[in-house]
Design a protein around this motif. Structure first.
Motif, PDB file in Angstrom:
ATOM      1  N   ASN A  41       0.857  -1.206   0.000  1.00 50.50           N
ATOM      2  CA  ASN A  41       0.000   0.000   0.000  1.00 50.50           C
ATOM      3  C   ASN A  41       0.881   1.241   0.000  1.00 50.50           C
ATOM      4  OD1 ASN A  41      -1.867  -2.047   0.428  1.00 50.50           O
ATOM      5  ND2 ASN A  41      -3.097  -0.832   1.820  1.00 50.50           N
TER       6      ASN A  41
ATOM      7  N   ASN B 272      -5.786   0.223   5.615  1.00 56.10           N
ATOM      8  CA  ASN B 272      -6.632  -0.955   5.423  1.00 56.10           C
ATOM      9  C   ASN B 272      -7.510  -1.186   6.651  1.00 56.10           C
ATOM     10  OD1 ASN B 272      -7.786  -3.438   4.975  1.00 56.10           O
ATOM     11  ND2 ASN B 272      -5.972  -4.260   3.961  1.00 56.10           N
TER      12      ASN B 272
ATOM     13  N   GLU C 159     -23.350  -4.900  -6.826  1.00 52.71           N
ATOM     14  CA  GLU C 159     -21.935  -4.605  -6.574  1.00 52.71           C
ATOM     15  C   GLU C 159     -21.925  -3.452  -5.584  1.00 52.71           C
ATOM     16  OE1 GLU C 159     -19.026  -4.564 -10.143  1.00 52.71           O
ATOM     17  OE2 GLU C 159     -21.001  -3.957 -10.893  1.00 52.71           O
ATOM     18  N   THR C 161     -20.034  -0.734  -2.828  1.00 53.58           N
ATOM     19  CA  THR C 161     -18.863  -0.047  -2.295  1.00 53.58           C
ATOM     20  C   THR C 161     -19.318   1.073  -1.370  1.00 53.58           C
ATOM     21  OG1 THR C 161     -16.744   0.956  -2.855  1.00 53.58           O
ATOM     22  CG2 THR C 161     -18.641   1.715  -4.085  1.00 53.58           C
ATOM     23  N   SER C 180     -20.143  -2.813   3.084  1.00 49.50           N
ATOM     24  CA  SER C 180     -19.732  -1.919   2.010  1.00 49.50           C
ATOM     25  C   SER C 180     -18.503  -1.181   2.516  1.00 49.50           C
ATOM     26  CB  SER C 180     -20.848  -0.920   1.689  1.00 49.50           C
ATOM     27  OG  SER C 180     -21.073  -0.076   2.789  1.00 49.50           O
ATOM     28  N   THR C 182     -14.827   1.268   1.610  1.00 47.21           N
ATOM     29  CA  THR C 182     -14.147   2.168   0.689  1.00 47.21           C
ATOM     30  C   THR C 182     -13.034   1.445  -0.045  1.00 47.21           C
ATOM     31  OG1 THR C 182     -12.784   2.798   2.569  1.00 47.21           O
ATOM     32  CG2 THR C 182     -14.565   4.291   1.985  1.00 47.21           C
ATOM     33  N   GLY C 183     -12.902   1.763  -1.316  1.00 49.63           N
ATOM     34  CA  GLY C 183     -11.821   1.197  -2.108  1.00 49.63           C
ATOM     35  C   GLY C 183     -12.010  -0.256  -2.473  1.00 49.63           C
ATOM     36  N   MET C 184     -13.154  -0.844  -2.092  1.00 54.59           N
ATOM     37  CA  MET C 184     -13.401  -2.248  -2.406  1.00 54.59           C
ATOM     38  C   MET C 184     -14.774  -2.408  -3.030  1.00 54.59           C
ATOM     39  SD  MET C 184     -11.933  -4.157   0.732  1.00 54.59           S
ATOM     40  CE  MET C 184     -10.231  -4.107   0.502  1.00 54.59           C
ATOM     41  N   SER C 185     -14.958  -3.519  -3.712  1.00 54.51           N
ATOM     42  CA  SER C 185     -16.270  -3.817  -4.277  1.00 54.51           C
ATOM     43  C   SER C 185     -16.695  -5.204  -3.836  1.00 54.51           C
ATOM     44  CB  SER C 185     -16.193  -3.731  -5.799  1.00 54.51           C
ATOM     45  OG  SER C 185     -17.466  -3.807  -6.362  1.00 54.51           O
ATOM     46  N   THR C 186     -17.716  -5.274  -3.010  1.00 53.68           N
ATOM     47  CA  THR C 186     -18.240  -6.583  -2.601  1.00 53.68           C
ATOM     48  C   THR C 186     -19.466  -6.897  -3.464  1.00 53.68           C
ATOM     49  OG1 THR C 186     -19.440  -5.421  -0.866  1.00 53.68           O
ATOM     50  CG2 THR C 186     -17.442  -6.557  -0.211  1.00 53.68           C
ATOM     51  N   VAL C 271     -14.884   3.805  -6.447  1.00 63.20           N
ATOM     52  CA  VAL C 271     -13.990   2.787  -5.881  1.00 63.20           C
ATOM     53  C   VAL C 271     -12.540   3.235  -6.013  1.00 63.20           C
ATOM     54  CG1 VAL C 271     -13.199   0.408  -6.054  1.00 63.20           C
ATOM     55  CG2 VAL C 271     -15.606   0.922  -6.407  1.00 63.20           C
ATOM     56  N   ALA C 275      -8.717   3.516  -3.787  1.00 64.57           N
ATOM     57  CA  ALA C 275      -7.807   2.397  -4.008  1.00 64.57           C
ATOM     58  C   ALA C 275      -6.413   2.907  -4.291  1.00 64.57           C
ATOM     59  CB  ALA C 275      -8.322   1.556  -5.167  1.00 64.57           C
TER      60      ALA C 275
END
Lengths: 193, 655, 283
Positions: A41, B272, C159, C161, C180, C182-186, C271, C275
């Motif tokens: 990261n 993270n 989808e 986020t 849900s 941040t920066g990810m897509s479930t 998203v 990221a």
């Protein structure tokens, strides 16, 4: 205290110190795990490959390992009742530990001045914290060492002092082992993987 | 560096609800100071309590502080239930969302860290040294420091009520919500530092009691002859030693994010947040087993005593404890099946979670079969046990259901979950520690508690608990998520919330009975003295001393070679008393308190960005440790003649 | 007495359960139905252990109370291999059965797994904001706030986020939730098998307005769905950048709102915002 009571007390304290070292181990493990997760990261900033210099790290490692060796000799001297040798070996350990710290602070300072501080990315936050926590432990060890050397000068190699020196040396060796892991996981893997 | 950091008059919290809390806090403190002055007891306070290293005293202090924090936690609970009972449709209750969120965050944090942990360490301090036939713990100075750190952590939390407000994130403060971007104020910092300070205290106690049990048992007391309470404490302390450093590390990382602008868990710049969730639960799950194992240990003492029968399946019970200890490190992900780890990972942790139900079930059967073919007396402690079996089993079923990840998807974070963990914590931990307090009270205070009021308290708690939480199981299945400060009228939830509120009210009545019980028992103590030291016909060593025991516990370290050592000793009565010997004991010291005050300063300074305070505090602590180590004279000898005098006085008093 | 109170409580709870509107127990979609069945299975299997526990508790409390002198008193009876065998083995057996069920159901009901159907899934993108839900229909060029409409009996692939702290996307009557972030897509794959309006909410605290994050879920006929799409596409409300920025400002209890979608790549942009950057910055 009777001899019996004293021996019981010593074994208690030493055992307790081992348990404490285990907890410190778990602390470092948490920081290692976090570093592993945040390794890539970099937020568009530099990676380990960009920042780390193997020869520099070798220097640090050599110094710390030698200091551990000196510490071992110091304990042997203490057990043999050789006050002079004990003090000079711990003095050497201290000097080498200080040198290690100096090198580490130099590395941190350079990174900071280049704009690659702990604020830059998750990777750098994890790096500074993991390596910095080790450095903080080294600092604590040095303060302890200074105090112990003073005590040995004043009181000689009493049973109590030898007990404390033993715990200090356990601490110092433990930090050495943690450094091996840092060297491998942070620097080596950062450069190679 | 500004002297006052970000502290200013705006930090003083206002609002009529908060004012109630503030007034209560201040009034209690003034009352205590006033009482001490009036009765001229400052010297007594200093000698007997502030500078003590006696675990019997430290245990009492833990329990007193924990009970006070219980009152605050219950006040929070009452406010939550009241809000949710009325905040429907056009009405929004009497608490605005942010305030409501602070209340449930404080409620959870206080109950776990300052009530449950406090009661646990309190009982452990009182009972473990005596049960293993020891005079003290392994590291008395450390023990006292643990208590004062715990108390200072609690005081920081209480201070937030007056100055600055608390976190509004839920008791585990997940990022990104707990990061600066979404929680810029001092609330989360109070949470971090209060817990960090108390957590260090807990970690130190973990080391302390682990060494104590391993190294300081009476001669002849092999591990497999030790009381089951001590086994459960050994298991719990092993968990403390492995789990609490994770908490220390995680809180530090969140603090570094908030103070030094790092990016461990921030939403942007490479943080993270999922890592935080994993770390905090890697600590959090063992934590709940830390809390419940000693409670199980209490039941293992109470059921045999009140069934006049040895504990059934001793060896099996020991194996069950270690099964629980091991498994508790392999289940943490079940707290976030819904975070999307994938089927394989979820399934693994689901199976591990179910597995933990096996040793727990084993323990319940062993307790039941201890009663089998015994002569059972339903004293108050035994009632708490019955209440435990009834409720905990039900909560366990809920747990097994949620252990299946796909089922958990529908139940996660709902009130069903809230009901489940409250069932485990109240039914298991709280009932257990209440049972323990009632059981050991006569030993440490010298007189019995009023049985009738104790029973009333139990029934109010038990019925109140059912009324408060069965509606929540139902609400969860109706799709009610947790932490809501308002909901639509059309949902049909309100009547269930009202029932739950009645339940809490009944619990408060139960607490009222407990307070009344304390008051009447103290008032009538001379009529209820424990003259034999063994009011319940106990089986373990603590019952072999006077009530309360002399400060050195045992004039002679007992020789214990069987399980239920005291029960065996009673069988072979009439032994000759050997000669008295001098006893070495640790000296009193104010340093644990002063070190903890410096820790408080450290925390306060970090919270309010008054950085000169943490610097001072840090050097103060380091300096104190170095100072303490310069002197080796931390003990004193109690001469044999003095021991004989005390022992003879005790015998005369109760002849 | 304790047992009596508990029994009463359980009976009352049972009555309440059977007479109330309990979304999770009255599913309107195949996912929720399977999840409910799992709960019932786990509950039933647990009863194998739980009922004996309660029975023994009552029986032993009554029979072996000290006032009952006729009961046998046997203080030496403190261990039995046979009994231990039973209560270690039986729960282990139950857990083994549940373990198999767990493994199978975790895979079958994996939120990321597309549902089996003869119809192609409808793709809806979801963004949790402060403090409302944004639904984006990338192929239909519409977007909504706190309202989602889709055809009954057609699988929907959500989808998900976040442009806010962690939330949890949950429609209890159709299936379980997923976070849900941040920066990810479930992903969450659901389907409604009954026409109707259902309730959705956020199941993870995300700040002051969190309690107001409920949304309407409408399962319509194919016709009504198309009609609705047409209506929204013609809307003068456009979800362009300025409109999105306005929405990003904290607000709560937002009533349903419809937008014509100006940028069909909006979801990916949200998203990407959080990221890791694709390109490294020049030093």
């Amino acid at each position: 205290m009777s001899t019996q009571e004293r021996q019981a007390a010593e074994s208690k304290t030493l055992f307790g110190f081992w348990v404490y070292l285990m907890t410190d181990c778990v602390l470092f493990a948490s920081l290692f795990a976090t570093f592993a997760v945040l390794r890539f990261n970099t937020n568009g900033g530099p990676t380990g490959e960009d920042l780390f210099n193997l020869s520099f790290v070798f220097k640090e490692t050599f110094i710390l390992l030698t200091s551990s060796f000196a510490c071992g000799l110091g304990i042997l001297a203490a057990r043999q009742g050789n006050k002079r040798l004990c003090l000079s070996m711990f003095g050497l350990t201290f000097a080498l530990g200080l040198a290690f710290l100096g090198l580490e602070l130099h590395e941190f300072n350079k990174l900071y001045n280049d704009g690659d501080s702990w604020r830059r990315s998750g990777f750098l936050s994890a790096f500074f914290t993991l390596v910095g926590t080790h450095g903080a432990h080294i600092t604590a060890g040095l303060i302890w060492m200074g105090t112990m050397m003073l005590r040995v000068v004043q009181q000689g190699l009493t049973t109590n002092n030898i007990k404390r020196l033993t715990m200090l040396s356990l601490f110092w060796h433990f930090l050495d082992i943690v450094w091996i892991f840092i060297f491998t996981v942070v620097y080596l893997m950062g450069l190679v993987l | 560096m500004s002297l006052l950091g970000r502290l200013n008059w705006d930090a003083v919290q206002h609002g009529w609800v908060i004012a109630g809390g503030q007034v209560t806090l201040v009034a209690v403190m003034l009352a205590v100071v006033g009482l001490l002055t009036y009765k001229k007891r400052w010297g007594w306070l200093w000698r007997e309590w502030l500078t003590t290293v006696d675990p019997k005293r430290i245990g009492v202090m833990y329990i007193v502080f924990a009970m006070l924090m219980l009152l605050r936690g219950l006040a929070d609970a009452a406010m939550m239930r009241a809000q949710q009972a009325v905040s429907v449709g056009p009405h929004h209750g009497f608490l605005d969302p942010n305030h409501y969120q602070q209340i449930f965050t404080a409620h959870g944090t206080i109950m776990i860290f300052f009530v449950a942990m406090g009661l646990m360490f309190g009982l452990i301090n009182l009972v473990v040294p005596m049960q293993i036939g020891s005079r003290d713990v392994a590291f008395p100075f450390l023990n006292a420091t643990s208590f004062w750190l715990y108390a200072m952590g609690g005081m920081l939390l209480n201070l937030s009520l007056v100055l600055g407000g608390f976190a509004a994130t839920g008791w585990l403060a997940y990022p990104p919500l707990s990061e600066l971007a979404y929680s810029p104020g001092p609330g989360v910092d109070y949470w971090i530092w209060g817990l960090q300070i108390a957590g260090v205290g807990s970690l130190m106690s973990g080391i302390n009691f682990l060494v104590t049990i391993i190294k300081m048992r009476a001669p002849g007391m092999k591990l497999m002859k030790m009381p089951m309470f001590c086994w459960s404490v050994l298991g719990a302390m092993s968990l403390v030693v492995f789990a609490f450093p994770i908490l220390t590390a995680t809180l530090t990382m969140l603090a570094l994010d908030r103070t030094l602008g790092m990016h461990f868990f921030t939403a942007l710049n490479g943080g993270n947040p999922m890592m935080y969730v994993n770390l905090i639960w890697a600590w959090g799950h063992p934590e709940v087993y830390i809390l419940v194992l000693p409670a199980f240990g209490v039941y293992s003492e109470i059921v045999p005593t009140f069934s006049r029968k040895p504990l059934f399946g001793y060896t099996s019970m020991v194996w069950a404890i270690w099964g629980i200890v091991l498994l508790s490190f392999l289940v943490w992900l079940h707290h976030f099946f819904t975070m999307g780890a994938g089927a394989d990972v979820n399934a693994f942790f689901g199976v591990m979670t179910m597995a933990i139900a096996v040793p727990t079930g084993v323990k319940i059967f062993n307790w039941l079969f201890t009663m089998y073919r015994g002569r059972v007396r339903f004293t108050t402690p035994m009632l708490w046990f019955i209440g435990f079996v009834t409720t905990f089993t039900m909560g366990g079923v809920a747990g097994v259901i949620m252990a299946i990840p796909a089922a958990d998807f529908e139940l996660h974070n709902s009130l069903f979950l809230v009901a489940h963990f409250h069932t485990m914590i109240i039914g298991g931990v709280v009932f257990g520690y209440f049972a323990g307090l009632t059981y050991w009270f006569p030993k440490f205070f010298g007189f019995r508690l009023n049985e009738r009021l104790g029973k009333y308290a139990f029934y109010c708690w038990f019925v109140g608990f059912l009324l408060a939480f069965i509606p929540l199981y139902i609400l969860g299945m109706m799709g009610a998520t947790r932490r809501l400060d308002h909901y639509d009228a059309s949902l049909g939830w309100q009547w269930l919330f009202i029932v739950a509120a009645v339940g809490v009210a009944l619990v408060l009545v139960g607490v009222g009975f407990q307070v009344l019980q304390l008051y009447y028992s103290i008032k009538n103590r001379h009529a209820n003295l424990d003259k034999t030291g063994d009011p319940w016909l106990g089986r373990t060593l603590e019952w072999s001393t006077a009530s309360p025991p002399p400060f050195y516990n045992f004039a002679h370290i007992p020789l214990a070679s069987e399980r239920d050592a005291y029960w065996e000793m009673k069988k072979h009565k009439g032994q000759v008393t050997p000669k008295y010997e001098s006893i070495t004991l640790p000296r009193n010291t104010i340093m644990p308190l002063t070190i903890s005050l410096m820790a408080f300063m450290f925390g306060f300074g970090m919270i309010w960005h008054m950085y000169w305070l943490p610097i001072l505090g840090f050097f103060g602590i380091v300096g104190s440790i170095i100072w303490r180590s310069t002197s080796d004279e931390h003990e004193y000898k109690l001469p044999a003649a003095k021991v004989r005098q005390i022992e003879e006085e005790l015998e005369a008093r109760y002849a | 007495m304790v047992g009596g109170i508990a029994l009463l409580a359980i009976i009352v709870a049972g009555i309440v359960l059977s007479r109330s509107n309990i979304p999770i127990l009255q599913p309107a979609g195949p996912v929720a139905q399977k999840e409910r069945n799992l709960m019932i299975t786990a509950f039933s299997l647990s009863m194998i252990v739980v009922i004996p526990v309660y029975l023994l508790l009552v029986w032993f409390s009554l029979k072996y109370r000290h006032t009952n002198k006729s009961a046998r008193y046997d203080p030496a009876f403190s261990h039995s291999r046979w009994l231990e065998g039973v209560w270690w083995a039986v729960p282990l057996a139950i857990i083994s059965v549940l373990a198999v069920i767990t493994w199978r159901s975790s895979h079958e009901l994996d939120p990321f797994k597309p549902l089996v159907s003869n119809q192609p899934p409808l793709n809806i993108q979801v963004v949790s904001m402060r403090w409302k839900w944004l639904f984006i229909y990338p192929t239909e060029n519409v977007a909504t706030i706190n309202y989602v409409n889709f055809p009954v009996n057609r699988p929907v692939n959500f989808e998900i986020t976040s442009d806010a702290p962690m939330n949890s996307f949950w429609i209890p009557q159709l299936g379980g939730q997923i976070y849900s972030m941040t920066g990810m897509s479930t992903n969450l794959n659901l389907m409604a098998s009954k026409l109707g309006t259902y309730r959705g909410l956020s199941a993870n605290i995300s700040g002051d307005g969190f309690a107001g994050m409920h949304f309407s879920v409408v399962a319509s006929t194919q016709q009504n769905y198309q009609k609705w799409l047409a209506y929204v596409r013609d809307s003068s409300n456009k979800l362009d950048k300025p409109a999105y920025d306005k929405l990003s400002r904290p607000s709560s209890n937002n009533p349903p709102a419809y937008y014509a979608l100006a940028d069909s790549g909006l979801y990916s942009e949200i998203v990407s915002k959080y990221a890791e950057p694709v390109f490294k910055a020049e030093n």
